[in-house]
Design an enzyme around this catalytic site. Structure first.
Site, short mmCIF file in Angstrom:
data_model
loop_
_atom_site.label_atom_id
_atom_site.label_comp_id
_atom_site.label_asym_id
_atom_site.label_seq_id
_atom_site.Cartn_x
_atom_site.Cartn_y
_atom_site.Cartn_z
CD GLU A 66 -1.35 -6.34 5.12
OE1 GLU A 66 -1.02 -6.62 3.95
OE2 GLU A 66 -1.59 -5.18 5.50
CB CYS B 10 -1.01 -0.05 1.15
SG CYS B 10 -2.46 0.95 0.79
CG HIS C 236 -3.68 -3.73 3.00
ND1 HIS C 236 -2.81 -3.21 3.94
CD2 HIS C 236 -4.26 -2.67 2.40
CE1 HIS C 236 -2.87 -1.89 3.90
NE2 HIS C 236 -3.74 -1.54 2.98
N1 GLN Z 1 -2.08 6.69 2.63
C1 GLN Z 1 -2.14 5.91 1.43
C2 GLN Z 1 -3.49 6.04 0.73
O1 GLN Z 1 -4.46 6.43 1.35
C3 GLN Z 1 -1.83 4.45 1.73
C4 GLN Z 1 -2.82 3.78 2.59
C5 GLN Z 1 -2.33 2.50 3.21
O2 GLN Z 1 -1.13 2.25 3.26
N2 GLN Z 1 -3.24 1.70 3.75
O3 GLN Z 1 -3.61 5.75 -0.41
#
Ligand code: GLN
Length: 538
Positions: free
Chosen positions: A511, A383, A509
């Site tokens: 995970e 992310c 994600h």
């Molecule tokens: N802050 C980034 C976004 O909103 C990444 C979000 C995250 O890592 N969950 O796109």
């Protein structure tokens, strides 16, 4: 058979591991062939933990259907291997929101709206909701907080009412407490447990089983004493001794006959012994690894153990799959600079740059990415970690020193990460990110497709910003390839550096979907590459 309900409350101290006990019992019942799910009722007033800082509450776990939930739901999914949903995590905020909305609609026909019965009725409705779907034989409900807290009283009152309203054989109450050991006296003390159970009984709830967290075994005399003072049968006092792994706890609970007590109390005819062959196989591999690697996790919430819970667990699963102990060393990204990076990341066989929000620690994450890219160290960015791969590449390979994510500087001349179109009109913070499962198509032959072993995948998301496709040709020409896209919107979900031994960034994600029985291919891939790196550099 009616749906059976098991309630798990806690006393004496928080963080005793109600979630692990609930998950362990659920695992044992599932292994006996029952269809089981677990839900969590949290006493706080936030609608969900989505707006909470990880320092407050640990990781925010995301479900397939896009609910931002308590991290215990992660344990539920990892132990059971079945998905949870929005309905599995209820907060006081959600309960009040529903009741107040109904009141405004005039649904209470002029009545005074009160905690009892209106709030408790709504709590009970939600406690029974998943049972009404017919999909489950047993619903376990974990009550967050500690008995006696002002905030959890309506939940305990709802359990009391259900204990009377449902047939006796359909409800079971388990109370988890702590038996502290006084080193000076060399004694285990039962008084806090007695008081906690008294508090529970004053609220009208009678526990069927007391589970005692303890550092030392409980003698038969001590168990009898607890049973006597706490109004349960002697065989219904169970010890939960500190375990070497949370995944050992189901086996410990089985040895203590917790699942047997449950099937007897709930009059479940299925008395087959739990089938735990695969689970034991996983534990065996976990307990006796023949290799060892070090993965450095670069993030900004590293001071709190629970902030990256699912990532940590995914490494446990992936390590066991490779017969390998994975030492995850966390590094505070704020302290990583061009001067410190080599020293701070020394010894890393693999690097993971963590998800996150906001500006703090971002430059450190960029340094960590660069270190992995330039030194051929296996790398996974998740992310925000993926977004920082893109920024790093733009700055140091494409030669745009002002490249940045629009999250930090919306006016940047090179916003290589930009706000998603659908987010531009969003002003409300809670529950408005791109959340939950979306499809992703992988490029055949890419590292990702090789690891997954297929090209159509689905993964969970939680973000507002995305890869800015206006720059795609520049990136690809210079060697950073977009190898995964959302098939409907074209949004870039995966980036890779084919020239690097193992370098992959994912907007989603992975995970959240890793379990002991199904370790995630990106994590097993990273551990495999780290092992290779380790051996090559030994
Ligand atoms: N802050 C980034 C976004 O909103 C990444 C979000 C995250 O890592 N969950 O796109």
């Amino acid at each position: 058979m009616n749906t059976k309900y098991i309630f798990i409350s806690g006393g004496v101290a928080s963080s005793l591991g109600k979630g692990i006990i609930a998950s362990s019992l659920a695992k044992l019942l599932q292994a006996r062939g029952l269809r089981v799910t677990i839900q969590k009722f949290d006493p706080y007033i936030n609608i969900d933990p989505g707006t909470l800082n990880p320092y407050e509450h640990g990781e925010c776990y995301v479900t397939e259907d896009g609910a931002e939930t308590d991290l215990d739901l992660g344990h539920y999914e990892r132990f059971l291997g079945v998905y949870t949903s929005k309905a599995n995590n209820v907060t006081t905020g959600k309960i009040y929101h529903t009741v107040i909305t109904k009141e405004r609609e005039g649904a209470y026909l002029g009545k005074t709206v009160q905690i009892v019965p209106h709030i408790t009725d709504e709590i009970k409705r939600r406690m029974l909701l998943l049972g009404r779907t017919g999909e489950y034989d047993v619903i376990l409900t974990e009550i967050g907080g500690t008995v006696g807290d002002m905030e959890s009283q309506p939940f305990i009152e709802a359990v009391r009412q259900l204990q009377w309203e449902l047939p006796e054989e359909d409800v079971m109450c388990i109370h988890l407490t702590l038996i502290p050991y006084l080193n000076a006296a060399k004694e285990l003390k039962t008084k806090p447990t007695q008081h906690s159970v008294q508090t529970l009984q004053q609220a009208g709830v009678k526990p069927d089983v007391i589970v005692c967290r303890t550092e030392h075994p409980l003698s038969p005399e001590l168990r009898r004493k607890i049973a006597l003072f706490c109004n349960v049968r002697p065989g219904h006092v169970i010890q939960s001794i500190d375990a070497w792994s949370i995944y050992q706890v189901p086996l410990n609970m089985h040895e203590e006959h917790l699942d047997e007590l449950a099937v007897r109390k709930l009059q479940i005819d299925n008395y087959a012994q739990p089938d735990l062959v695969r689970w034991r196989g996983f534990l065996d591999r976990l307990a006796h690894p023949s290799h060892e690697v070090e993965i450095v996790l670069v993030g900004k919430y590293v001071e709190l153990q629970d902030a990256y819970k699912s990532i940590q667990e995914a490494f446990v699963h992936a390590g066991a799959a490779h017969d390998c102990k994975v030492n995850v060393r966390t590094v505070q990204s704020e302290y990583v600079t061009e001067d410190t990076v080599a020293e701070m990341l020394k010894g890393a066989d693999g690097i993971l740059v963590a998800p996150g929000f906001g500006e703090r620690g971002l430059e450190g994450k960029i340094c960590a990415v660069r270190h992995a890219r330039e030194n051929g160290i296996p790398f996974l960015g998740i992310c925000l970690g993926m977004q920082m791969c893109v920024v790093e590449f733009a700055r140091h390979v494409l030669g745009w020193p002002d490249a940045v994510s629009a999250e930090v500087d919306p006016k940047s001349p090179h916003p290589v990460i930009c706000l998603m179109e659908e987010q531009k009109s969003t002003t409300i913070k809670g529950g408005t990110m791109r959340l939950g499962a979306y499809a992703c198509r992988l490029q055949p032959g890419s590292l990702a497709a090789t690891l997954y072993g297929r090209t159509d995948i689905s993964e969970r998301h939680r973000h507002r910003y995305e890869f800015n496709s206006a720059y795609l040709t520049d990136f690809e020409a210079a060697g950073l390839k977009a190898t995964g896209h959302n098939p409907d919107t074209g949004l870039v979900e995966v980036v890779e550096l084919p020239a690097h031994p193992f370098f992959i960034g994912v907007q989603f994600h992975p995970e959240y979907k890793s379990t002991p029985e199904h370790p995630h291919p990106l994590f097993t891939g990273l551990v495999d590459a780290a092992l290779q790196y380790h051996n090559d550099h030994a």
